[in-house]
Design a protein around this motif. Structure first.
Motif, PDB file in Angstrom:
ATOM      1  N   HIS A  91       0.626 -11.507 -20.228  1.00 49.19           N
ATOM      2  CA  HIS A  91      -0.520 -11.848 -21.068  1.00 49.19           C
ATOM      3  C   HIS A  91      -0.760 -13.350 -21.079  1.00 49.19           C
ATOM      4  N   HIS A  93      -0.492 -15.891 -23.204  1.00 42.63           N
ATOM      5  CA  HIS A  93       0.118 -16.919 -24.050  1.00 42.63           C
ATOM      6  C   HIS A  93       0.985 -17.890 -23.245  1.00 42.63           C
ATOM      7  N   HIS A  96       4.472 -17.554 -21.810  1.00 41.36           N
ATOM      8  CA  HIS A  96       4.647 -16.555 -20.752  1.00 41.36           C
ATOM      9  C   HIS A  96       4.099 -16.996 -19.401  1.00 41.36           C
ATOM     10  N   HIS A 193      -2.039  -7.744 -29.346  1.00 40.38           N
ATOM     11  CA  HIS A 193      -1.339  -9.020 -29.526  1.00 40.38           C
ATOM     12  C   HIS A 193      -2.176 -10.134 -28.896  1.00 40.38           C
ATOM     13  N   ASP A 212       4.806  -8.972 -24.840  1.00 37.41           N
ATOM     14  CA  ASP A 212       4.912  -9.068 -26.305  1.00 37.41           C
ATOM     15  C   ASP A 212       4.252  -7.886 -27.013  1.00 37.41           C
TER      16      ASP A 212
HETATM   17 ZN   LIG Z   1       2.430 -13.582 -26.847  1.00 34.17          ZN
END
Ligand SMILES: [Zn+2]
Length: 350
Positions: A91, A93, A96, A193, A212
Motif C-alpha cells: 500500500h 504508506h 512500506h 486502511h 497493514d
Molecule cells: Zn499503513
C-alpha cells in the motif's frame, strides 16, 4: 540483524505459537525482515520470498538506517539488494515503500503495486502535498482549530522525505495473479486502511501477505485518505474509510487462511477470531459516540477531544479519522444525522 524470530519486537521474545507461525512462513520460503521506522508504529515487516523471481514485499522507509538494516538482513539469507527481481508494495504508506526507488534502481527489479498507485508514485511529492491539503480541508470542516491543523501539516511535510517517488511496472488489479516458480500469489484489493491496500494470497498454502490490512497487535487505522483519483478539495467526497475497511475485513474473514503475515508485529494465526474482535471493537466505539451525542450536536473534533483528550491534539487526524469512521456507521444505521452548514459539519442523534 533482523530475523523472522524478532520481527514481533516484544521484549520477552516470541512465544511458542509465534515461533511456529514464523517457522511455517519460513518453510514456505517467506522470511520477515523487520526494518526501523521513525513512526510511532515502530518497525515495519518486509518479506523476502525465496522463489523465482526473488521478491521483496514492501521496502521500509527511505532512510539510511532502514537501508542498512535491509542489507544486513538480506546478507543473512545470502542475498543482496542487487539480486532482487520483483518488489511488491502492499500500500501507499511511506514506511512500506520509501526505499522503492533506490532498490529498483540498484536491482533492476520490477515494481508491482495497486494500479492507481502508478501516477501517485510517479509524482510522489505533488501527490503527498495534495494528500496534506485534503487532510487540512477535512480537519477544518470537522472542527479542528486552524492553528492546530496548520501545525500538524507542517509536521507531516517534515516526514515526507521518508517516502519516495517510484515507477510501477506491474499494475495490480483485484485478482491479478503473480506467477512464481513455486507459487502463485493472487493480489486482492482490501481498501480501508488506505485506498491502495492489497493482500497477496497463496491459496495452496493458505498464507496471505497482509500489509497493514490486518495486524495481530494493533487495530489498523481506517485513515481518511484522499481518493487516489480525487482532488484536494475534499468537499462532498469524504471517503467512508471505516465502512470500506469493514467490508474488506469481511471479505478476508471468508477466506481459508492458516497465516496472515502483517506489516507490523507477529503473524495472525486465527484471522476469523481476530476479525470478529476488531468488528466488535468498532461496534463498541460507535456505541460510545452515540452516547456522547445525547448531550447535543457536536463536531467530530469535539467528540475526538472527549474520547481521546490530549491525543486528539497530538494525533488530530488519526483520532478524527476514527471518530468520523464510527459516525459513518451510525449515519448508515439511521441513528445519526450529518448536518453541514457549509463551514462546519456537526453530527446529531436523529
Ligand atoms: Zn499503513
Amino acid at each position: 540483524m533482523s530475523t523472522a524470530a524478532d520481527a514481533g519486537g516484544g521484549a520477552a521474545g516470541p512465544d511458542t505459537d509465534e515461533r511456529a507461525a514464523w517457522a511455517l512462513a519460513a518453510a514456505a520460503g517467506i522470511h520477515a525482515i523487520a526494518l526501523p521506522t521513525p513512526f510511532a508504529v515502530g518497525r515495519v515487516n518486509c518479506y523476502l520470498i525465496e522463489d523465482e523471481p526473488l521478491t521483496l514485499v514492501d521496502t521500509g522507509p527511505n532512510s539510511g538506517k532502514s537501508l542498512d538494516a535491509l542489507e544486513t538482513s538480506l546478507a543473512a539469507h545470502d542475498r543482496r539488494i542487487e539480486d532482487l527481481e520483483l518488489i511488491v508494495l502492499t500500500h501507499q504508506h511511506m514506511d512500506h515503500l520509501g526505499l522503492v526507488e533506490i532498490l529498483a534502481r540498484r536491482s533492476g527489479a520490477r515494481v508491482a503495486a495497486w494500479h492507481e498507485l502508478g501516477p501517485y508514485l510517479r509524482h510522489f511529492s505533488a501527490a503527498a502535498a495534495t494528500d496534506d491539503a485534503f487532510a487540512m480541508t477535512v480537519m477544518r470542516r470537522h472542527g479542528v482549530p486552524e492553528t492546530l491543523a496548520t501545525a500538524l501539516s507542517v509536521g507531516t511535510a517534515a516526514y515526507r522525505a521518508f517516502g519516495s517517488r517510484g515507477e510501477v511496472d506491474l499494475p495490480l488489479h483485484d485478482g491479478t495473479v503473480l506467477e512464481f516458480a513455486d507459487r502463485s500469489l493472487t493480489a486482492l484489493h482490501r481498501p480501508g486502511h488506505s485506498p491502495s491496500d492489497v493482500i497477496l494470497h497463496d491459496a495452496r498454502r493458505g498464507i496471505a501477505l497482509g500489509g497493514d490490512h490486518l495486524l495481530s497487535q494493533i487495530s489498523s487505522n481506517p485513515l481518511i485518505s484522499r481518493p487516489l483519483n480525487g482532488s484536494a478539495s475534499g468537499v462532498g467526497e469524504r471517503p467512508h474509510a471505516l465502512e470500506t475497511y469493514i467490508a474488506s475485513l469481511q471479505a478476508t474473514r471468508a477466506m481459508q487462511l492458516r497465516l496472515v503475515l502483517g506489516g507490523h508485529g507477529p503473524p495472525v494465526t486465527d484471522h476469523v477470531a481476530l476479525i470478529d474482535e476488531r468488528l466488535r471493537l468498532h461496534r463498541r466505539r460507535a456505541r460510545t459516540i452515540a452516547r456522547l451525542l445525547e448531550t447535543g450536536p457536536q463536531s467530530a473534533y469535539e467528540l475526538a477531544c472527549t474520547m481521546w483528550t490530549s491525543v486528539a491534539i497530538t494525533q488530530a487526524f488519526l483520532t478524527l479519522s476514527e471518530v468520523l469512521g464510527h459516525l459513518d456507521l451510525l449515519v448508515a444505521d439511521g441513528e445519526v444525522l450529518e448536518c453541514d452548514d457549509g463551514e462546519l459539519v456537526r453530527f446529531r442523534l436523529r
